[in-house]
Enzyme design. Structure first.
Site, PDB file in Angstrom:
ATOM      1  N   ASP A  30       0.855  -1.183   0.000  1.00 47.77           N
ATOM      2  CA  ASP A  30       0.000   0.000   0.000  1.00 47.77           C
ATOM      3  C   ASP A  30       0.897   1.242   0.000  1.00 47.77           C
ATOM      4  OD1 ASP A  30      -3.198   0.575   1.177  1.00 47.77           O
ATOM      5  OD2 ASP A  30      -1.734   2.201   1.090  1.00 47.77           O
ATOM      6  N   ASN A  85     -12.706  -2.563   3.350  1.00 44.29           N
ATOM      7  CA  ASN A  85     -13.624  -1.427   3.410  1.00 44.29           C
ATOM      8  C   ASN A  85     -14.632  -1.576   2.276  1.00 44.29           C
ATOM      9  OD1 ASN A  85     -12.133  -0.273   5.537  1.00 44.29           O
ATOM     10  ND2 ASN A  85     -10.734   0.724   4.106  1.00 44.29           N
ATOM     11  N   VAL A  94     -10.885   3.323  -3.285  1.00 41.88           N
ATOM     12  CA  VAL A  94     -10.591   2.751  -4.606  1.00 41.88           C
ATOM     13  C   VAL A  94     -11.615   1.641  -4.843  1.00 41.88           C
ATOM     14  CG1 VAL A  94      -8.910   1.573  -6.064  1.00 41.88           C
ATOM     15  CG2 VAL A  94      -8.123   3.286  -4.395  1.00 41.88           C
ATOM     16  N   HIS A  98     -10.420  -4.898  -2.603  1.00 42.75           N
ATOM     17  CA  HIS A  98      -9.071  -5.166  -2.085  1.00 42.75           C
ATOM     18  C   HIS A  98      -9.136  -5.532  -0.613  1.00 42.75           C
ATOM     19  CE1 HIS A  98      -9.921  -0.824  -1.925  1.00 42.75           C
ATOM     20  NE2 HIS A  98      -9.235  -0.792  -0.801  1.00 42.75           N
TER      21      HIS A  98
END
Ligand code: DGP
Length: 112
Positions: A30, A85, A94, A98
């Protein structure tokens, strides 16, 4: 689904520190690390968010967790936290599914 920054990482159009790749998944660090080790595991299939996943994605979703585990071990982690999330109200920024994998420091519970 709209093109995201993660689609560009999958296509190698922009660089990322890639830790693992196979036909279905990619793991990379990340860019805004929240722990000494912080990487993302994403499907190559462009699912915007977990709540868009379908029953046919069952094995793909399981695969993402196994990749998270493999890469966590590769990174020397024994204790680590996974976080997904789902939606803007849950801080998703985004819109390509993920799994965050964080480790290398203590984590409290409940999360913020
Ligand atoms: P989320 O808030 O759950 O949607 O997390 C998105 C994460 O993606 C955030 O922690 C920062 C990371 N990120 C965003 N853009 C890039 C990028 O271009 N490269 C990398 N490596 N990570 C990115």
């Amino acid at each position: 689904m709209a093109e995201t920054i993660f689609s560009k990482i999958i296509k190698k159009e922009i660089p990322a520190d890639i830790l693992y790749e196979d036909d279905e998944a990619l793991a990379f660090r990340d860019i805004n690390a929240q722990a000494p080790v912080h990487f993302l595991v994403i499907p190559k299939k462009p699912i915007p968010k977990l709540s868009d996943a379908e029953p046919e994605d069952q094995s793909l979703l399981g695969h993402l967790l196994l990749v998270a585990n493999t890469v966590a071990k590769q990174e020397g982690l024994t204790d680590f936290r996974l976080n997904v999330n789902n939606g803007a109200g849950a801080s998703q920024t985004v819109f390509h599914l993920h799994v965050h994998v964080l480790g290398g420091r203590p984590f409290s519970w409940p999360p913020g």
